[in-house]
Structures are given as C-alpha cells and as structure tokens.
Design an enzyme around this catalytic site. Structure first.
Site, short mmCIF file in Angstrom:
data_model
loop_
_atom_site.label_atom_id
_atom_site.label_comp_id
_atom_site.label_asym_id
_atom_site.label_seq_id
_atom_site.Cartn_x
_atom_site.Cartn_y
_atom_site.Cartn_z
N GLU A 288 1.02 -0.51 -5.19
CA GLU A 288 0.01 0.53 -5.41
C GLU A 288 0.74 1.85 -5.67
O GLU A 288 1.15 2.53 -4.75
CB GLU A 288 -0.91 0.66 -4.20
N ASP B 185 0.83 -1.20 0.00
CA ASP B 185 0.00 0.00 0.00
C ASP B 185 0.87 1.26 0.00
O ASP B 185 1.95 1.29 0.58
CB ASP B 185 -0.90 0.00 1.24
#
Length: 820
Positions: free
Chosen positions: A464, A409
């Site tokens: 990401e 993330d």
C-alpha cells in the site's frame, strides 16, 4: 543512524545492530567483533562490474563459502527498464550494499534468513524436551519474572536470567509429565526497569490475548496457547495455485455478519466464503487479524503481533477459515501492519519501551519513534531483534496459518522519514531517492520479500503505497524492493472527486483513462474503485454517493426505478468494470460493495453510543429477490467470470483507441476483448464505429445493459459484428483510431459492453454466449480431477467439502430456462 545521501561516491559502512557478532538463542558461537573476509571470486547475483570490499554469504551456492559484496554496481536490470534510475546509481549501490551486508551478518551469526525467521520457535513460550522455555528481549530490564495463573501471579520462584544480548530466559520442567504452564492459561512478563519500578507486560511473542468483555476498558491478558493434539486444527486442503491475476475480496471478519455483533472466524468461513467464491473471486484479503485492543482502529493499531484477534475466535478457528477458503479455491492474504505499532503500554509492544536507548528498544526514540498523525510508535528497522521479530512474524502467519501472502499496510510511511505527512508527490525522482528515504525500512522490506518468496515462491505480496516509489514492485535481485503488486490508490480518489464535484456531462474521458493507466511499466498494480477506506464513517461508498437517501425507498423491483436509481445502478456497474478492465493487473473489492451496500461503516464507539448497527453487512439486501441489489451483485459475478475466462488482466495488450470527449465514449482493447464504455447521460449511438486489432466476427461477451443486471436490454446479444479493414495495409496513420480494423455497435447511454472475437472452437466451450446474456452462475457439482487441478476456470480439490461435493467449477448456461 546513517542516512542516505544520493551524492556520496562510496557507500559507508553498514549500520550494525548492537552486539552484532552474536548467536541466536541456543546457537553456539559468537563473542567478538565482526570480521569481514575478502576472497577473490566475484558474487554473481548482481550484474555488472563490482569492486570488492565486504563479504556476504553465497546464498545461491550449496556451500557456506563467503564471497564478496558489491561496493559499486555498474549496471542493474532496473536501469534497462527505466534509464532515469541510473542517475541515482549511488543510492542503489548504497541500498544494495546495506541489504547484502545485513544478509551476510544474518547468515554468519544466525544460519541464514530462513533460520533467523524461526524466532517464534525460540522466543515467547515454547515446549522443548520435557520443559517449558520462555524467552523475551528486554535489554532495559534490571530484573525479570514470568508470572501467571500457573504460579498465582507470584514470580518469586520463576525469576529469569539475562544474557549479554538483553534476552531474558527461564526453563520450567514439566510437572508429572505435563507442562507447568497449562494451555489457555493467563501469563505476563514482569520486569523492573532502570527507574526501579516493577511493571507487568504481555509477552511480546504471545500467540493469544483476551480481555474481560464484561468490564468496560478491561486490559488484555496474555494467554499461553498450546492445545493438545486432539484440539489442534489440522489443515486438510492444499494451497490453491497462484492465479495469473488476483481478483481480491477485501473483508473484515468481525463486521461480516448481519447481526449487530462481532462475527467469528467460523461464521465467516461457513457463511461468507461461499458468497465470495460464488462471485468468482480467487483471493480473500483479511483485515484486522493481528490482535488490536481498539476495535475501531480497523485492526491497524496492533498490540500483539503474533496473536490472533480473540474477538472472533481462537487460532484454531482462524486455521479452519483459511483451510475452508483453500477448499473453495480461494487464496488468502493477510493485512499485515509492520509500519507502526499501537501506542498502548499495558497491553502492547510499546510497554517494553521504558526510556532506554534506541538500540535497546523496538522503536526509535524521540520524534522519530512517534507518528504524529496515527498516534503510534515507529519501528527501528536497523535493530537486530526488531528484524528478527518482524521477519519471524511474517513466517509465523505463513507457516502456522497457511496464508498465501500479505498486503503490507502503510508502506509510504515506511519508505520516507517524513512518512508522507503533508507531502505531495509530483513524480520527480529526487522525491524518492534523497535524504528523506528511509533505507533501514527499505532494507527490511527487501529482506522480507526475499524471504517470503524463498519460503513460498507463489506468494502474493502487495504494497500500500501512495507515493509511486519506482522499483517498489521489481524483484530484489534486479535492484527492486521485491513486492509483487502495489495498490493503485489514485483511482478511488478520482471517482470520488467526480461523483462529489462534477456533473456527468463534465466528466473527462481522457482524465479517466489517464488515471486508470498511470502506472509504472513492468510494475504491477491492483486496481480498485473503492476499498474499506472509502466505506468508513465520514465518507460514502460509490453506491451511496450515487443514490444516497433513495436507497432507502427506491430499491424495490416492484416499482419503477427513479432516474436517480437508474443512474446509480448503471454507473456503479460502469465504474467498477472500467476500473477492473483498464486500471491494473489485478482487482480488489471491499466486502459488500459488489452489491452496492448502503450507508457507511461506523465501529462501536462513545460517539455512537457503542452501536454495532453500522458495523455489519446486510446480506439480506442482496438475498431478497425483489430488491435491486441483486443486479449489481450479478454484474460483479459476471465480470469476474469474464476475467476468469479471458484472462485480460494478465494480458500485456492494452490499447486505448478512443477517448471521445463529445460523445463521452471510451474504447479500448485488453487482451482478446474490445471494451466500449458510453458515459453519456442520454445519447444512444447507432452504428458507432469501434476500432480493433484483428479482423473477423465479434459478439457480445458482457453487457451491463442486460436485463439480468438491471438494465434495459437494448443491446442485441444474437448479433454478429463483422469487421471492415481500415486504411492502407502497412500504413498505420491511415487506420481508424490507429486500428487496422473496425466494426459497428449499438451503444446506449451509461452502458458498457465487452466484445470478443469469435473462435468457433471457443464457442463450443461458451455454450451459446452465456456470459453475454448475464446467464452465468457458479454451482457446486461433482467433478473428477486430481488434487489441485483447474477445471474450466474453477478450483477442484480432492477433499470433499461440507456440502459433500468433490469440487466446484463455473457452469455456463445458455437458455433462459436453465437460469430460472
């Protein structure tokens, strides 16, 4: 700290951690300045001419000989893929040298990355040789004690000792043959910092943390998790093989149930995993596994990095979930958050920051250590103990819980000192390789990817990143950062923009294609039309944008569908299918969006009176036979099965032959299939000419207008489409849409159809074109195969599952009667 400059002619010395010439706990050696030796034989891991200067381990060799680090690399494989990168050669030389230097130091003083990443076996609370040993890195502490239920929270008799590296430790002998700290008992680390105050903190490496749910805002307590052998979950099933293309089901365990409450790992395993497998996904991506005190953070404000989120169960329960997924042929990825940490002090890692220098803390000091948009702390990736902590964290989840990979993330925030805040990326390479680039973080990610792929070569690691950083998804030994995939984050933004701001007639076919195909050559992407980001409160899912309030009244199949519902279901199918087929090398869907789950996600909070009503999944909607949700779900199931059969996502053949703005038609080839998308609101095209590569006979492979998918049944599935040659042989410019052959189709409005070239041998396997009619189901059957064998696209395990079956595979049914 040393910052990158792309104009430097030579790479400066590496930023070494404090007391870098050091052993790990329990390893003899160390105690002076680092001495870097030079030998004559050149390193072979990096291509091109090298200038010797620094030393690194010859990790490719069996011995421990030290060989030279490159100071300059004349050529890297990434330059062959993208010659523009060579302009930033100084940057890559610097990055590579920093990476190799760090590996060298870890090899010299810790025995290598693999040993270094076993930190969870040394730090935290562990049982070794008849004693309990606790270690904690807290260099700013002046005194320290281990407290807990085992000593009535009185640490007077359990004072800890500090070594020269700031590591506190204590060894407590077993009592009457049993550990002094019982399993499932509460513990904390008490220390006095420079200001003179004593504070209690949860151990940084704790593996379980709980809170008193009966008390509002109750703080978390660390819990020593060391169950007896009879209570430990033992994995029974092997990891499924790595698929050519991941079809990922993104899920949040806590909100996965129908009831307005937090669901458990075991409930998810027993109730949701079979649904995921039935829809022909091959990978599950789990969110919010690492402990986070604020539920509404979606798991992204992590407080305890080694602890399983206790809201949904224990570590043994999570192991059961992963093992159950493996038994169904599903690989499991974990959403890992190493881009920042919760700002919480009493129950988070931030509690160890008591105003000391940056080399004594997990985080940077001052503004650099704080993310102003996320209200969270930012790691100091150049710190030795931070590297140990984060690399060990990855290994812990992979080894102890059998995760098959990770989705990292917030990678954009890690890549740049500005964290992407108020930054628009135009694609200019100077935006990627400049003083704004955080080389410390990049080196950490290179180390992490190298380690994970060495420990588990078939691991899947997804980044990401919204910036489009070049070579993020190229192997480390080519000069890349080492991720396997990046998320194609521009795609959902395009669909949201169109659905909110443009009439259907104003949709641009070329703009859609450009968005879906705008990805770096040789760097793989995971495409998605919507993820959890598009489902949270304040936003809307695609289905809800399309149908809005009519989803409350118009989804019954017992009444005619309104124009809004007809349009909504049709475009829901088209948007997801073209995103899968043209948008990348893998596909992702968030839990519930496969059947058009209505409304939005809203975690319990003060603003909604702590309600769970919008923090659940209403599976009964898709299970109710007279509701139209079943049609969208059936299409999702079929398009995944189509990819399983034809493997078009892993094919390098992707040719867009037509983007007709007037007709609102997109035609392209992916792998062995020809796709025709008609986005026009009301025009049906009869005898529409479609270009293709190979001559022959084509048939329908998948039709969104099939009745079983809530369509109108306008496309004939028993029709053979014969090709005609186009233009002059060997003269491409005379071809139709640059394709040497063509065939004609019927294309109704708001439909998408995939065609396959008939191979009579393959027809026998397809058993009558079951996919074309939408008559494809997944069922559990008895199959005989060795463990790990792939059978007709499905996974077969040697162990019996809970249903008593030996395995599973896809079954293609050809008759209407069979599908009833």
């Amino acid at each position: 700290m040393l910052c990158l400059t792309s104009s430097s002619s030579s790479a400066p010395a590496p930023l070494l951690p404090s007391l870098a010439d050091r052993p790990s706990p329990g390893i003899a050696g160390g105690g002076g300045n680092v001495r870097l030796s030079v030998v004559s034989s050149p390193r072979r891991s990096w291509p091109g001419k090298v200038k010797t200067n620094f030393s690194v381990p010859a990790t490719a060799r069996k011995n421990k000989t030290m060989v030279t680090v490159v100071e300059e690399v004349d050529h890297l494989p990434i330059y062959d893929l993208d010659p523009k990168l060579e302009e930033f050669k100084d940057h890559f030389n610097y990055r590579i040298k920093r990476y190799l230097d760090q590996k060298c130091l870890i090899e010299k003083h810790e025995g290598g990355l693999e040993e270094f990443s076993k930190g969870y076996l040394k730090f935290g609370i562990n049982t070794v040789d008849g004693a309990t040993i606790y270690r904690e890195w807290a260099p700013a502490a002046q005194e320290a004690q281990l407290i807990g239920e085992f000593n009535n929270w009185n640490g007077a008799k359990h004072k800890m000792e500090k070594d020269k590296f700031g590591i506190w430790s204590i060894k407590i002998s077993h009592v009457n043959g049993k550990p002094a700290i019982p399993h499932n008992s509460k513990v904390k680390f008490r220390f006095r910092h420079g200001g003179g105050a004593w504070v209690d903190r949860i151990p940084a490496w704790i593996r379980y943390a709980t809170f008193d749910a009966s008390k509002f805002g109750a703080p978390y307590d660390g819990v020593h998790w060391d169950p007896p052998a009879c209570e430990r979950y033992v994995f029974k099933h092997p990891r499924p093989p790595k698929p050519d293309a991941p079809r990922i089901y993104e899920a949040h365990v806590g909100m996965s149930g129908e009831e307005p409450e937090v669901s458990t790992y075991r409930e998810f395993a027993d109730n949701v995993l079979p649904r995921i497998r039935a829809n022909n996904y091959n990978t599950v991506q789990l969110m919010a596994i690492m402990e986070h005190s604020y539920y509404a953070s979606f798991g992204y404000h992590v407080t305890n990095f080694f602890a399983v989120s206790s809201r949904s169960g224990t570590p043994e329960d999570l192991k059961y979930l992963v093992d159950k997924a493996h038994s169904l042929g599903l690989r499991v990825l974990m959403d890992v958050v190493h881009s920042h940490a919760s700002n919480n002090v009493t129950d988070g890692l931030n509690g160890y920051d008591v105003g000391q220098n940056t080399h004594e803390s997990y985080f940077h000091t001052g503004d650099r250590g704080y993310h102003k948009l996320w209200d969270s702390r930012l790691f100091n990736y150049a710190n030795w103990e931070v590297l140990r902590f984060l690399l060990s964290n990855l290994r812990y989840w992979m080894d102890e819980f059998m995760f098959d990979g990770f989705r990292f993330d917030g990678v954009t925030s890690m890549l740049y000192h500005h964290h992407g805040i108020n930054k628009g990326f135009t694609g200019n390479y100077k935006e990627y390789f400049s003083l704004d680039t955080d080389v410390d973080a990049i080196v950490y990610m290179m180390l992490a990817n190298h380690l994970m792929h060495k420990l588990l070569p078939e691991a899947t690691i997804v980044a990401e990143d919204v910036s489009g950083m070049p070579v993020l998804c190229r192997p480390v030994d080519e000069g890349g950062v080492g991720f396997d995939f990046r998320l194609a984050m521009a795609i959902p933004d395009r669909w949201i923009d169109y659905l909110k701001n443009k009439e259907d007639r104003k949709w641009s076919m070329s703009e859609i294609v450009q968005t879906l195909t705008n990805r770096r050559y040789t760097e793989k992407c995971i495409a998605y039309a919507e993820s959890h980001d598009q489902s949270i409160v304040g936003d809307k899912t695609i289905a809800f944008l399309l149908m809005d309030k009519e989803m409350y009244t118009g989804m019954s199949d017992l009444q005619p569908a309104s124009p809004t519902i007809n349009r909504g279901i049709a475009l829901q199918k088209m948007i997801h299918f073209i995103t899968m087929a043209l948008g990348g090398d893998g596909y992702l869907n968030f839990m519930g969006n496969e059947f058009g789950h209505p409304e939005w996600i809203d975690f319990p909070r003060e603003g909604n009176n702590w309600s769970y009503d919008k923090c659940r999944r209403q599976w009964s909607l898709v299970d109710t036979d007279h509701l139209r949700y079943k049609y969208m779900n059936a299409f999702d199931q079929a398009m995944n099965a189509l990819e399983e059969e034809f493997s078009f996502l892993s094919s390098s053949k992707q040719i867009v032959s037509d983007m007709n703005e007037k007709d609102k038609v997109i035609v392209f080839e992916r792998g062995d299939l020809v796709f025709v998308f008609n986005f026009h609101p009301n025009k049906t095209y009869k005898g529409y000419k479609v270009g293709c590569d190979l001559p022959g006979k084509y048939r329908v492979a998948l039709d969104s207008d099939a009745l079983v998918f809530g369509g109108h049944g306008r496309v004939g599935h028993d029709v053979d489409h014969f090709t005609s040659p186009e233009g002059m042989p060997g003269v491409p410019e005379t071809n139709f849409n640059n394709r040497p052959n063509s065939f004609k189709v019927l294309s109704p409005p708001r439909t998408c159809v995939a065609y396959y070239r008939v191979d009579e041998d393959r027809e026998e396997l397809r058993r009558g074109g079951a996919v074309a009619s939408g008559k494809i189901v997944t069922e559990y059957i008895d199959v005989e195969a060795t463990s790990g064998e792939t059978i007709s696209g499905g996974w077969k395990g040697s162990e019996k599952d809970d249903c008593g079956k030996k395995g599973m595979k896809f079954v293609f049914r050809s008759s209407d009667e069979d599908c009833k």
